[in-house]
Design an enzyme around this catalytic site. Structure first.
Site, PDB file in Angstrom:
ATOM      1  N   GLY A 122      23.459   4.811  34.858  1.00  0.00           N
ATOM      2  CA  GLY A 122      24.055   4.641  36.130  1.00  0.00           C
ATOM      3  C   GLY A 122      23.363   4.911  37.179  1.00  0.00           C
ATOM      4  N   ASP A 322      23.031  20.699  36.066  1.00  0.00           N
ATOM      5  CA  ASP A 322      21.621  21.109  35.880  1.00  0.00           C
ATOM      6  C   ASP A 322      21.128  20.467  36.966  1.00  0.00           C
ATOM      7  OD1 ASP A 322      21.946  22.664  33.635  1.00  0.00           O
ATOM      8  OD2 ASP A 322      20.378  21.593  32.584  1.00  0.00           O
ATOM      9  N   HIS A 454      38.496  49.119  14.139  1.00  0.00           N
ATOM     10  CA  HIS A 454      37.446  49.764  13.370  1.00  0.00           C
ATOM     11  C   HIS A 454      37.180  49.335  12.095  1.00  0.00           C
ATOM     12  CE1 HIS A 454      34.894  53.259  12.392  1.00  0.00           C
ATOM     13  NE2 HIS A 454      35.633  53.264  11.148  1.00  0.00           N
TER      14      HIS A 454
END
Length: 475
Positions: A122, A322, A454
């Site tokens: 694009g 990015d 735990h």
């Protein structure tokens, strides 16, 4: 007449496909353009993350960890296997299957949310009444129009000056994920996330791995105490890490790669290897976008200039991931993609850069959120610190992996959590508790007072929070 959409997303990686899906969920007519191709030439949605980044690297890490456990650790559990071998071709094939499953999953989500997909590149053509004309260059060229445009074109691996990637001898992350056999000797330039993860994969399969890093400090973005702990573990595993080097001439031929460099002492060195992975960062991908056609502003690094809301200098044009400022992380891109879609819809999208987690998926894993101790010192912030080693954690002992620790940093006056840093088993999963806590402005005491199962690795998080005020439940 070109097809018209409310939103056109350019790029189908984590930022792009998530933005497209969220915009469609909010009632908009959406198109997404992406040019990634699979081996058959068909679409491969998911961008770098799915195709040559996050997903395939984790698949290879998992396979190589199984191999190392079978060779080195099964006997400790009473499991006799005899000699174990690795079929690298099958390992790569499994990685490719995992990638395809993710590609197909995104395509399914596009169909489910009635997103129109265009396979091709694009680029901007011009501004038109009420939006922008976008050219799609695929098997056939066509034009579409969008009232709002979201650019999510990602990033590309940065090559060394004068040393382009050939993906045969000199590899980017792409070539590093497609090796057909474990090389005898492998060098990595850059001790970053990609370098350490790929180095770990091939070291486990018997490769002699050398990491050349230009910085004097190992993992300079990581808390110093955590980075030192991680390096001790990598050294013990056999990863050879050289810091403070200056890389010189690199020669590659059919036999391998010859690297000339100067070590931290200023001594000239030469390293001969079969393959070289270059992992020195990434650059924003605006190639072929035709930003100049509409006057879209780029900075000196080639990234698209945006404000805090991901708006560009052009009305109706946004950019995420990015290709803009901030950390190059898939989950950061996803958060921005959702936020932009919601802002277009008139809502108040939210991204808090201060609580974005970071993870390096080595063994031990490294994860952190918030500021490091060295950053707090540099900023003159009064703080308290608490640490707890996995060596004292019952679940870690049962797993047979007691490497590392959890570290809390809290404001000295208010006790608000300022940073949490971890190195050890499965800390990529543990870090989310810290992210949630920091997002809600929790104190270290809040974490200390929450009941943790735990035995679990998360108890180390509780103990580190307790240690901030010099308390402990570990007798």
């Amino acid at each position: 007449m070109s097809k018209q959409f409310d939103v056109v997303v350019i790029g189908g990686g984590p930022g792009g496909y998530v933005a497209a899906i969220r915009a469609a969920q909010l009632g908009m007519q959406v198109a997404c353009i992406d040019e990634w191709k699979n081996a058959a030439g068909g679409p491969a949605l998911g961008g770098t993350c799915t195709n040559v980044g996050c997903i395939p690297s984790k698949a290879l890490l998992q396979s190589s960890e199984h191999f190392e456990h079978a060779n080195l650790h099964f006997a400790d559990h009473g499991i006799s296997t005899g000699k174990v071998s690795m079929d690298v071709a099958k390992m790569i094939a499994r990685k490719d299957t995992v990638v395809k499953q993710n590609n197909d999953g995104i395509q399914y989500l596009f169909k489910k949310n009635k997103i129109t997909f265009f396979h091709g590149r694009g680029s901007f053509v011009k501004a038109v009444d009420g939006g922008y004309e976008i050219k799609v260059a695929g098997k056939e060229e066509e034009s579409i129009t969008g009232k709002q445009i979201i650019v999510a074109t990602g990033s590309n691996a940065r090559a060394l000056p004068g040393t382009p990637f050939d993906e045969e001898r000199i590899l980017s992350n792409d070539g590093a994920l497609r090796l057909g056999a474990a090389p005898k000797k492998l060098a990595l330039i850059g001790a970053g996330v990609i370098g350490l993860e790929m180095g770990s994969v091939w070291r486990r399969l018997g490769t002699e791995v050398t990491v050349l890093e230009g910085m004097d400090k190992f993992l300079s973005a990581v808390d110093d105490q955590i980075a030192k702990e991680a390096k001790k573990s990598f050294d013990k595993q056999g990863l050879k890490i050289e810091l403070g080097v200056k890389v010189g001439e690199i020669k590659a031929d059919k036999k391998g790669v010859q690297i000339s460099y100067t070590n931290a002492k200023g001594e000239a060195q030469q390293l001969d290897v079969d393959r070289l992975i270059v992992s020195i960062g990434r650059v924003a991908n605006t190639i072929g976008l035709a930003a100049e056609a509409v006057g879209l502003a780029l900075d000196e690094r080639g990234a698209i200039v945006v404000d805090e809301n991901c708006k560009t200098n052009l009305p109706g044009v946004w950019a995420v991931g990015d290709v803009v400022r901030g950390p190059m992380l898939a989950h950061k891109a996803e958060e921005e993609g959702v936020a932009v879609a919601e802002r277009i819809a008139g809502q108040h999208g939210h991204v808090n850069f201060a609580t974005i987690p970071w993870v390096i998926y080595t063994s031990p894993e490294i994860a952190w959120v918030g500021r490091t101790e060295q950053q707090l010192k540099a900023d003159g912030v009064a703080y308290k610190a608490g640490t707890f080693p996995f060596l004292a954690n019952g679940r870690a002992r049962a797993l047979g992996d007691t490497t590392g620790m959890v570290k809390f940093l809290a404001d000295a006056t208010t006790d608000e959590i300022l940073g949490v840093h971890m190195v050890g088993p499965m800390v990529s999963e543990l870090i989310s508790e810290a992210v949630v806590a920091m997002e809600f402005k929790a104190s270290s005491e809040d974490i200390a007072r929450i009941c943790h199962a735990h035995p679990s690795l998360s108890e180390a998080t509780k103990e580190a929070a307790l240690a901030v005020d010099k308390r402990t439940l570990n007798f």
